[in-house]
Design a protein around this motif. Structure first.
Motif, mmCIF file in Angstrom:
data_model
loop_
_atom_site.group_PDB
_atom_site.id
_atom_site.type_symbol
_atom_site.label_atom_id
_atom_site.label_comp_id
_atom_site.label_asym_id
_atom_site.label_seq_id
_atom_site.Cartn_x
_atom_site.Cartn_y
_atom_site.Cartn_z
ATOM 1 N N VAL A 91 11.936 -4.384 1.840
ATOM 2 C CA VAL A 91 12.359 -5.409 0.869
ATOM 3 C C VAL A 91 12.079 -4.960 -0.564
ATOM 4 O O VAL A 91 12.964 -5.023 -1.421
ATOM 5 N N PHE A 92 10.854 -4.500 -0.804
ATOM 6 C CA PHE A 92 10.500 -4.029 -2.149
ATOM 7 C C PHE A 92 9.865 -2.635 -2.051
ATOM 8 O O PHE A 92 8.652 -2.476 -2.254
ATOM 9 N N PRO A 93 10.682 -1.604 -1.748
ATOM 10 C CA PRO A 93 10.095 -0.258 -1.620
ATOM 11 C C PRO A 93 9.512 0.249 -2.935
ATOM 12 O O PRO A 93 8.723 1.193 -2.931
ATOM 13 N N ASP A 94 9.880 -0.378 -4.071
ATOM 14 C CA ASP A 94 9.327 0.043 -5.356
ATOM 15 C C ASP A 94 8.217 -0.893 -5.844
ATOM 16 O O ASP A 94 7.944 -0.955 -7.047
ATOM 17 N N ALA A 95 7.616 -1.648 -4.925
ATOM 18 C CA ALA A 95 6.556 -2.588 -5.323
ATOM 19 C C ALA A 95 5.469 -1.834 -6.102
ATOM 20 O O ALA A 95 5.234 -0.646 -5.879
ATOM 21 N N ASP A 96 4.820 -2.537 -7.017
ATOM 22 C CA ASP A 96 3.788 -1.901 -7.851
ATOM 23 C C ASP A 96 2.552 -1.532 -7.045
ATOM 24 O O ASP A 96 1.843 -0.585 -7.370
ATOM 25 N N LEU A 97 2.272 -2.333 -6.011
ATOM 26 C CA LEU A 97 1.148 -2.022 -5.118
ATOM 27 C C LEU A 97 1.545 -2.461 -3.717
ATOM 28 O O LEU A 97 2.104 -3.547 -3.534
ATOM 29 N N LYS A 98 1.276 -1.588 -2.736
ATOM 30 C CA LYS A 98 1.545 -1.930 -1.342
ATOM 31 C C LYS A 98 0.229 -1.915 -0.580
ATOM 32 O O LYS A 98 -0.520 -0.937 -0.669
ATOM 33 N N VAL A 99 -0.013 -2.988 0.151
ATOM 34 C CA VAL A 99 -1.249 -3.083 0.929
ATOM 35 C C VAL A 99 -0.859 -3.276 2.385
ATOM 36 O O VAL A 99 0.074 -4.027 2.687
ATOM 37 N N PHE A 100 -1.550 -2.580 3.290
ATOM 38 C CA PHE A 100 -1.350 -2.815 4.718
ATOM 39 C C PHE A 100 -2.667 -3.330 5.276
ATOM 40 O O PHE A 100 -3.677 -2.628 5.278
ATOM 41 N N LEU A 101 -2.671 -4.603 5.682
ATOM 42 C CA LEU A 101 -3.902 -5.237 6.175
ATOM 43 C C LEU A 101 -4.007 -5.043 7.680
ATOM 44 O O LEU A 101 -3.036 -5.297 8.397
ATOM 45 N N ALA B 95 3.814 1.418 5.097
ATOM 46 C CA ALA B 95 4.555 2.299 4.193
ATOM 47 C C ALA B 95 3.676 3.516 3.908
ATOM 48 O O ALA B 95 2.445 3.391 3.850
ATOM 49 N N HIS B 96 4.276 4.693 3.712
ATOM 50 C CA HIS B 96 3.469 5.907 3.533
ATOM 51 C C HIS B 96 2.566 5.802 2.312
ATOM 52 O O HIS B 96 1.499 6.400 2.258
ATOM 53 N N ASP B 97 2.991 4.998 1.315
ATOM 54 C CA ASP B 97 2.194 4.893 0.093
ATOM 55 C C ASP B 97 1.420 3.573 0.010
ATOM 56 O O ASP B 97 1.000 3.158 -1.070
ATOM 57 N N ALA B 98 1.211 2.928 1.179
ATOM 58 C CA ALA B 98 0.436 1.677 1.167
ATOM 59 C C ALA B 98 -1.055 1.967 1.278
ATOM 60 O O ALA B 98 -1.464 2.935 1.925
ATOM 61 N N VAL B 99 -1.853 1.132 0.652
ATOM 62 C CA VAL B 99 -3.307 1.221 0.780
ATOM 63 C C VAL B 99 -3.684 0.421 2.015
ATOM 64 O O VAL B 99 -3.342 -0.764 2.112
ATOM 65 N N GLU B 100 -4.374 1.055 2.971
ATOM 66 C CA GLU B 100 -4.752 0.314 4.180
ATOM 67 C C GLU B 100 -6.106 -0.362 3.969
ATOM 68 O O GLU B 100 -7.055 0.270 3.515
ATOM 69 N N VAL B 101 -6.158 -1.667 4.257
ATOM 70 C CA VAL B 101 -7.425 -2.392 4.134
ATOM 71 C C VAL B 101 -7.761 -2.973 5.507
ATOM 72 O O VAL B 101 -7.063 -3.862 6.003
ATOM 73 N N ASP B 102 -8.815 -2.441 6.134
ATOM 74 C CA ASP B 102 -9.254 -2.954 7.438
ATOM 75 C C ASP B 102 -10.238 -4.093 7.166
ATOM 76 O O ASP B 102 -11.314 -3.874 6.615
ATOM 77 N N THR B 103 -9.838 -5.302 7.553
ATOM 78 C CA THR B 103 -10.622 -6.484 7.178
ATOM 79 C C THR B 103 -11.625 -6.894 8.257
ATOM 80 O O THR B 103 -12.279 -7.922 8.109
ATOM 81 N N THR B 104 -11.726 -6.077 9.340
ATOM 82 C CA THR B 104 -12.574 -6.486 10.473
ATOM 83 C C THR B 104 -13.975 -6.900 10.023
ATOM 84 O O THR B 104 -14.480 -7.929 10.427
ATOM 85 N N SER B 105 -14.582 -6.077 9.164
ATOM 86 C CA SER B 105 -15.940 -6.464 8.777
ATOM 87 C C SER B 105 -16.057 -6.777 7.292
ATOM 88 O O SER B 105 -17.137 -6.691 6.723
ATOM 89 N N MET C 146 -2.236 -6.987 -18.735
ATOM 90 C CA MET C 146 -1.622 -6.718 -17.431
ATOM 91 C C MET C 146 -0.194 -7.258 -17.417
ATOM 92 O O MET C 146 0.047 -8.370 -17.837
ATOM 93 N N ARG C 147 0.743 -6.411 -16.910
ATOM 94 C CA ARG C 147 2.129 -6.882 -16.881
ATOM 95 C C ARG C 147 2.436 -7.617 -15.574
ATOM 96 O O ARG C 147 1.624 -7.618 -14.646
ATOM 97 N N GLN C 148 3.639 -8.245 -15.496
ATOM 98 C CA GLN C 148 4.095 -8.883 -14.264
ATOM 99 C C GLN C 148 4.474 -7.792 -13.275
ATOM 100 O O GLN C 148 4.702 -6.637 -13.679
ATOM 101 N N GLY C 149 4.604 -8.101 -12.026
ATOM 102 C CA GLY C 149 5.004 -7.077 -11.068
ATOM 103 C C GLY C 149 5.097 -7.635 -9.668
ATOM 104 O O GLY C 149 5.031 -8.858 -9.470
ATOM 105 N N ILE C 150 5.254 -6.720 -8.701
ATOM 106 C CA ILE C 150 5.399 -7.128 -7.301
ATOM 107 C C ILE C 150 4.295 -6.473 -6.480
ATOM 108 O O ILE C 150 4.121 -5.252 -6.502
ATOM 109 N N ILE C 151 3.523 -7.294 -5.775
ATOM 110 C CA ILE C 151 2.474 -6.795 -4.885
ATOM 111 C C ILE C 151 2.936 -7.101 -3.457
ATOM 112 O O ILE C 151 3.215 -8.262 -3.134
ATOM 113 N N ALA C 152 3.051 -6.073 -2.623
ATOM 114 C CA ALA C 152 3.510 -6.253 -1.235
ATOM 115 C C ALA C 152 2.312 -6.184 -0.293
ATOM 116 O O ALA C 152 1.495 -5.263 -0.389
#
Ligand code: DC
Length: 232
Positions: free
Chosen positions: A143-153, A202-212, A1-7
């Protein structure tokens, strides 16, 4: 696994910081808490306002507040396995979470010069080449629109209010829950409706609903997605 930016972005009390810290630990990355920088600037602004005898920190020129923050050594610095927010030569934490800071931080963080300062610091830290997990409101969008992974919690307002009260060790009764949910909603509205870098997914973010989801469950999901995104 390489280094990177997770937003990791999301509304107040969605669990971004604790999740980002745990994800960073699992990946062996550094955790950058952008909210801590906005809070620390707000803390410095409140100190300056008290010195100047004014009530509203926004009445002060914020570039002078930023100079004072620089003079006081405000920075995210390597600390143990991660990064801590340093001010006056020591890690700052409790002073960043006071009611006064929390009630002024949305207004201070809406000022463009403040955002430019924070963004420059975050990009500088990420350029060092170590992997980072960065949490905030506009990390994946601005800030990092090119992040390797974008998560929206996300989580329901009730779940977020409950977690916030439990974190504080406060009584979790229906009245307190309703009040806290209202305070969070107010801050979300301010953060989502400001002109510069509003809170949004972000349009390409993975949404994670943490309610349950359990805490370990939500961390695991993000770690798996990050490993996949960073696979060589
Ligand atoms: O995540 P937090 O509650 O510590 O953030 C405090 C405030 O800082 C939040 O109300 C909005 C602001 N903030 C921001 O505008 N952009 C970020 N990237 C992080 C935080």
């Amino acid at each position: 696994m390489r280094q990177g930016i997770i937003a990791i972005d999301g509304p107040a009390a969605s669990g971004k910081s604790s999740t980002a810290r745990a994800v960073a630990e699992a990946l062996g990355f550094g955790h950058l808490d952008s909210g801590a920088l906005y809070r620390a600037i707000t803390h410095v602004a409140l100190d300056e306002a008290a010195r100047a005898g004014v009530e509203n920190p926004l009445a002060l020129p914020l570039d002078a507040v930023l100079r004072s923050a620089e003079d006081r050594g405000l920075m995210l610095q390597p600390d143990g396995a991660g990064f801590a927010c340093y001010l006056d030569g020591a890690p700052a934490d409790a002073e960043l979470r006071t009611a006064a800071v929390t009630s002024h931080v949305s207004a201070v963080s809406a000022v463009p010069v403040v955002r430019e300062w924070v963004n420059a610091k975050l990009r500088e830290l990420a350029r060092a080449g170590v992997g980072v997990v960065v949490d905030g409101r506009d990390i994946g969008t601005v800030v990092f629109p090119d992040a390797d992974l974008k998560v929206f919690l996300t989580a329901t307002p009730e779940a977020r209010a409950r977690r916030r009260l439990e974190q504080r060790g406060a009584v979790v009764d229906p009245g307190e829950l309703a009040l806290e949910a209202e305070r969070l909603a107010l801050r979300d509205r301010a953060d989502a409706s400001r002109a510069v870098a509003p809170l949004r997914r972000a349009h390409d973010a993975v949404e994670v609903d943490t309610t349950s989801l359990s805490f370990s469950g939500q961390v695991e999901r993000i770690v798996i997605a990050a490993r996949r995104a960073l696979a060589d």
